[in-house]
Design an enzyme around this catalytic site. Structure first.
Site, PDB file in Angstrom:
ATOM      1  CG  ASP A 105     -19.949  14.132 -26.613  1.00  0.00           C
ATOM      2  OD1 ASP A 105     -20.865  13.389 -26.213  1.00  0.00           O
ATOM      3  OD2 ASP A 105     -19.685  15.228 -26.099  1.00  0.00           O
TER       4      ASP A 105
ATOM      5  CD  GLU B  58      -4.277   6.309  11.831  1.00  0.00           C
ATOM      6  OE1 GLU B  58      -4.030   6.192  10.622  1.00  0.00           O
ATOM      7  OE2 GLU B  58      -5.392   6.554  12.290  1.00  0.00           O
ATOM      8  CG  ASP B  59      -1.545   1.744  10.833  1.00  0.00           C
ATOM      9  OD1 ASP B  59      -2.446   2.362  11.420  1.00  0.00           O
ATOM     10  OD2 ASP B  59      -1.577   1.447   9.636  1.00  0.00           O
TER      11      ASP B  59
ATOM     12  CG  HIS C  29      -1.736   1.232   1.378  1.00  0.00           C
ATOM     13  ND1 HIS C  29      -2.567   1.789   0.425  1.00  0.00           N
ATOM     14  CD2 HIS C  29      -1.749   2.087   2.432  1.00  0.00           C
ATOM     15  CE1 HIS C  29      -3.060   2.916   0.896  1.00  0.00           C
ATOM     16  NE2 HIS C  29      -2.579   3.127   2.111  1.00  0.00           N
TER      17      HIS C  29
ATOM     18  CG  ASP D 249      -4.022   6.802   1.872  1.00  0.00           C
ATOM     19  OD1 ASP D 249      -3.691   5.619   1.713  1.00  0.00           O
ATOM     20  OD2 ASP D 249      -4.584   7.232   2.895  1.00  0.00           O
TER      21      ASP D 249
ATOM     22  CG  HIS E  81       0.500   7.071   4.035  1.00  0.00           C
ATOM     23  ND1 HIS E  81       0.957   6.232   3.057  1.00  0.00           N
ATOM     24  CD2 HIS E  81      -0.765   6.677   4.305  1.00  0.00           C
ATOM     25  CE1 HIS E  81       0.010   5.378   2.739  1.00  0.00           C
ATOM     26  NE2 HIS E  81      -1.047   5.607   3.486  1.00  0.00           N
TER      27      HIS E  81
HETATM   28 MN    MN Z   1      -3.042   4.647   3.696  1.00  0.00          MN
END
Ligand code: MN
Length: 738
Positions: A272, A90-91, A61, A152, A86
């Site tokens: 079109d 957080e993780d 990812h 993301d 990124h």
């Molecule tokens: Mn992400």
């Protein structure tokens, strides 16, 4: 076995990492590779035990997000590092200080921004809006936060297939609600249309597949057509010494879908379907002249439609987009859109903001418009001055993403800026809530106009009011600003509240005069008797006079009958059997729908905005006053509901088909002849035993147009009916409407 997989995965990870480096190579300065490697190693280690929903290693990812930043947005090393890291803070256990120590202050602030806005949509609606506001505040600090966030989101949308259905709907809807407009505003057209296509793929899979299939089917024909169309233009461009590339490409699935929907036409009639693009290799100072020269060549061969010339070269759009568009008539009688631009302009069109600024730095003439700067400043001042609710702000902001503005004046000459499409009523609410609530019309440039009048630039508007005026439901369709909408809704709510109070009093009096208790049991029975969802709904109707108080008497009669009956037969024991009794008398009302995680059968309403019928893809929405409402996933309100109030969405699915009728609308177009209506109604009522509720027919100059509302059992049933109707002599087209 597992060992082999791990080894294979390691290889794949390295392969992807090298691809990123290869793509980034042209922009890397000395020392950059080392930093990127470091970021990659940290990210790999931090995410080593994590997997995506698809089962793939998590590191795919951040690697993909970084690749999108480079390839599709044109960002540099700082962004690559930030993208790789990124999700790390957080993780995992890694702290911002660690990032700052290893990569410096800038990367740290970007990752801080990204961490703050991640999970923006996981909370209640106002929280989400507030977070979104924060996200936009970072826009003026470092726009890279937003660009990486878009990358993301794009990767998450591309891998949406492995998410559970309700998540798919929610993520796809927020994407449509916020990210696609944001990409548009930042000039990232390629990303914007991919996000829209993916939205369609997951919310209306059938239409999406259908269009993709048809685009592929017509491919060889289209290629032949494009080849012969561009041949003479190509030859002449070469003769005049131009260097260029020219190609024809189909328009995005979503834009075709949109045309079909707004114009109510099948795929075959979207004229079109594709655009031809000429990209000139041109010196900066010759750009404009070269583009117009190419225009002149194209229109020497094909006649242009004078209404369809767009010159965004002389006046670039505010997001930096520059291009010359014209629509011309081909020799086979088909309209073709031709886009003419230079390599530089194309770069800006595809990669938006980043490319725009790259060129702007080089361009000392300062010719590129200051549009984006201005817009960012505007966003900033809007954020700072915002004192209303966060949701309202978000609506305003979204409006600002797409809408141009209309400038109008008060009678005293004060300037008011409203979004394009704003009505006189919007203007009234802009002046003051009470002016809006009492508005009966307006004088625009001394001329009398209705409240629905759409404002034009330069209009001078005087609002006319009456103390007798009151807002109605209908007003919600006459305004576009979130301010007016909110105020009208407030007023309607107030109105409803007082009607409920009035109704309650009336009921109380009436019961007393009939010598019945004003107890919750009696009220519950009354509610069931009048077949309403809630007691308040019952009061409301009495209060507004929709239910005549005297009819409460018939309830008493009914109750007495029941008493008689229960003496002879079985007793009506409790409320629920009472309700059932009434249902038996009135016949079945709704079909069954399975709702929520446990797929229970619970009470619900079918939304009026999209009239779902069995077989439609649907979802449930928990409303504040009216229980669960069922909407089609293609409902015009779905995007707003799913993205703003995702926590109130529950999944829903029809039970096996039951023979119950649902209301659907059909629009029939054909050539008029004697006996047409007779044949139509015959097919509908005799052949298929469908119940028709209403039919309206218009006939003008030999053209027949009819709308029929009817009850059908399910979509299959409806499809069959459409097929049969299509076979009637003279019928050209039958389509469903909501
Ligand atoms: Mn992400």
């Amino acid at each position: 076995m597992i060992q082999a997989d791990v080894a294979e995965e390691r290889n794949e990870i390295l392969k992807r990492y090298r691809r990123l480096l290869r793509q980034a190579k042209p922009i890397l300065k000395s020392g950059d590779t080392k930093l990127i490697k470091k970021a990659f190693t940290i990210s790999l280690e931090a995410h080593k035990d994590m997997r995506r929903k698809s089962g793939e290693p998590y590191i795919y990812h951040p690697l993909e997000v970084a690749l999108i930043c480079v390839e599709e947005i044109g960002l540099g090393t700082t962004s690559i590092i930030s993208a790789l890291l990124h999700d790390v803070v957080e993780d995992t256990d890694l702290e911002l200080e660690d990032i700052e120590r290893d990569f410096g202050y800038k990367v740290m602030t970007i990752i801080d921004g990204l961490t703050k806005i991640s999970g923006v949509f996981e909370y209640g609606s106002s929280q989400q809006a507030e977070n979104f506001r924060k996200m936009l505040l970072t826009l003026s600090d470092d726009v890279r936060v937003i660009l990486i966030k878009l990358a993301d989101r794009l990767n998450n949308m591309r891998t949406l297939g492995s998410m559970p259905r309700n998540k798919q709907l929610k993520i796809a809807s927020e994407t449509m609600y916020l990210y696609a407009p944001l990409a548009h505003r930042l000039g990232l057209y390629a990303i914007k249309s991919e996000l829209e296509d993916l939205f369609l793929k997951y919310t209306d899979t059938e239409s999406y597949q259908d269009i993709v299939h048809k685009i592929n089917e017509s491919k060889s024909y289209r290629n032949k057509f494009i080849k012969s169309f561009i041949q003479p233009v190509e030859d002449e461009l070469i003769r005049q010494g131009f260097k260029f590339t020219i190609k024809g490409r189909p328009k995005s699935v979503y834009s075709i879908f949109n045309k079909m929907k707004t114009q109510g036409i099948p795929f075959e009639e979207v004229f079109d379907l594709f655009a031809v693009r000429i990209i000139l290799d041109s010196e900066l100072e010759n750009e404009k002249a070269d583009c117009w020269q190419a225009y002149s060549i194209v229109t020497d061969f094909y006649r242009p439609n004078p209404n369809r010339l767009r010159d965004w070269i002389s006046t670039p759009r505010s997001n930096g987009y520059e291009s010359l568009h014209t629509t011309v008539m081909s020799t086979t009688g088909q309209w073709v859109e031709v886009q003419i631009r230079t390599g530089r302009m194309n770069d800006i069109a595809e990669r938006g903001y980043a490319a725009h600024w790259k060129y702007k730095e080089k361009d000392t003439s300062g010719r590129s418009g200051p549009g984006l700067d201005e817009w960012i400043n505007q966003v900033r001042s809007m954020l700072e001055s915002n004192d209303g609710s966060a949701i309202e702000f978000m609506d305003d902001f979204r409006g600002n993403l797409f809408n141009d503005e209309v400038f109008v004046f008060t009678p005293k000459g004060d300037l008011k800026v409203l979004p394009t499409g704003a009505s006189a009523l919007d203007f009234a609410f802009e002046i003051h809530t009470m002016v809006g609530a009492k508005c009966i019309g307006a004088k625009v440039n001394q001329r009398l106009v209705p409240i629905s009048y759409k404002l034009k630039n330069g209009d001078q508007v005087e609002i006319l009011t009456s103390s007798k005026q009151k807002p109605t439901e209908d007003w919600l369709h006459q305004v576009v600003t979130s301010r007016a909408k909110a105020k009208i809704k407030d007023a309607l709510r107030e109105e409803k509240k007082s009607a409920i109070l009035d109704g309650r009093e009336i009921v109380q009096r009436k019961l007393k005069s009939m010598k019945l208790d004003f107890s919750s049991e009696v009220i519950e029975q009354l509610r069931a008797f009048f077949d309403l969802k809630t007691a308040n709904e019952f009061y409301y109707r009495v209060g507004r006079g929709i239910i005549d108080p005297t009819s409460i008497k018939s309830f008493k009669d009914f109750k007495e009958q029941q008493k008689q009956k229960s003496k002879t037969t079985e007793k009506v024991k409790d409320e629920s059997s009472f309700t059932k009794e009434i249902k038996n008398l009135k016949g079945p009302e709704h079909d069954q729908l399975l709702i929520g995680e446990d797929m229970d059968i619970v009470d619900y309403n079918l939304a009026k905005c999209c009239n779902p019928i069995p077989g439609d893809e649907v979802f449930g929405f928990v409303t504040i006053n009216e229980g669960i409402k069922i909407h089609r996933t293609t409902c015009p309100n779905a995007v707003e509901l799913l993205s703003n109030h995702g926590n109130r969405v529950i999944k829903a699915r029809w039970t096996s088909q039951r023979e119950i009728a649902f209301l659907a609308g059909l629009r029939i177009l054909g050539t008029d002849r004697v006996g047409m209506i007779n044949d139509l109604t015959k097919v509908i009522s005799n052949e298929l035993k469908v119940n028709m509720r209403s039919i309206t027919v218009d006939s003008d100059g030999g053209i027949f147009e009819g709308t029929i509302k009817l009850y059908v059992n399910n979509t299959e049933h409806l499809d069959q009916l459409i097929k049969n109707l299509n076979q009637i002599e003279g019928v050209i087209k039958v389509s469903r409407f909501d």
